[in-house]
Design a protein around this motif. Structure first.
Motif, PDB file in Angstrom:
ATOM      1  N   HIS A   1       0.847  -1.197   0.000  1.00  0.00           N
ATOM      2  CA  HIS A   1       0.000   0.000   0.000  1.00  0.00           C
ATOM      3  C   HIS A   1       0.879   1.243   0.000  1.00  0.00           C
ATOM      4  CE1 HIS A   1      -3.208   2.756   1.139  1.00  0.00           C
ATOM      5  NE2 HIS A   1      -4.047   1.791   0.801  1.00  0.00           N
ATOM      6  N   ARG A   2       0.492   2.267  -0.711  1.00  0.00           N
ATOM      7  CA  ARG A   2       1.348   3.449  -0.833  1.00  0.00           C
ATOM      8  C   ARG A   2       1.495   4.215   0.475  1.00  0.00           C
ATOM      9  NH1 ARG A   2      -1.741   8.147  -4.217  1.00  0.00           N
ATOM     10  NH2 ARG A   2      -2.950   8.834  -2.437  1.00  0.00           N
ATOM     11  N   ILE A   3       0.565   4.064   1.416  1.00  0.00           N
ATOM     12  CA  ILE A   3       0.697   4.755   2.707  1.00  0.00           C
ATOM     13  C   ILE A   3       1.918   4.246   3.469  1.00  0.00           C
ATOM     14  CG2 ILE A   3      -0.769   3.234   4.097  1.00  0.00           C
ATOM     15  CD1 ILE A   3      -1.848   5.805   5.461  1.00  0.00           C
ATOM     16  N   PHE A   4       2.338   3.011   3.209  1.00  0.00           N
ATOM     17  CA  PHE A   4       3.480   2.438   3.915  1.00  0.00           C
ATOM     18  C   PHE A   4       4.759   3.234   3.649  1.00  0.00           C
ATOM     19  CE2 PHE A   4       1.507  -2.108   3.700  1.00  0.00           C
ATOM     20  CZ  PHE A   4       0.478  -1.689   4.530  1.00  0.00           C
ATOM     21  N   SER A   5       4.853   3.831   2.476  1.00  0.00           N
ATOM     22  CA  SER A   5       6.050   4.588   2.120  1.00  0.00           C
ATOM     23  C   SER A   5       5.923   6.083   2.436  1.00  0.00           C
ATOM     24  CB  SER A   5       6.394   4.388   0.639  1.00  0.00           C
ATOM     25  OG  SER A   5       5.331   4.850  -0.171  1.00  0.00           O
TER      26      SER A   5
END
Length: 114
Positions: A2-6
């Motif tokens: 998921h892009r929130i992880f980065s």
């Protein structure tokens, strides 16, 4: 992944500050809530902000509070206790605590001590 992880904690933190201050809470209270969840101290938080740590690395470095599973309810349309991905669940735990702080909930209840 998921892009929130980065997403950098340094990007998210000022959004949290704005949210809680707009509702009459303080940055110190925000830090207390995040530190309760993660086991970090003020120096750790400042280091993660300065280093633009991703949320994935932020939570990899964290010592999650043993009472974190007591955090329940809906945040971002999801029940935090039902989120299967451990990293996403930790991120949503933090979101939920910040939301409770902004809504004026008593600190003892936010920190699951009462």
């Amino acid at each position: 992944m998921h892009r929130i992880f980065s997403l950098s904690f340094a990007v998210l933190y000022p959004l949290y500050v704005t949210k809680v201050e707009k509702k009459g809470r303080t940055t110190q209270e925000l830090d207390q809530v995040i530190e309760w969840l993660t086991g970090f101290d003020d120096a750790d938080l400042q280091r993660h902000i300065a280093e633009h740590t991703t949320l994935e690395d932020f939570f990899d470095d964290a010592e999650l509070n043993p009472n974190a599973p007591l955090i329940t309810g809906v945040i971002c349309g999801m029940r935090v206790e039902e989120i299967e991905d451990p990293l996403m669940q930790r991120i949503r735990y933090m979101d939920k605590l910040v939301d409770e702080l902004a809504r004026g909930k008593a600190m003892a209840k936010i920190l699951r001590t009462a």
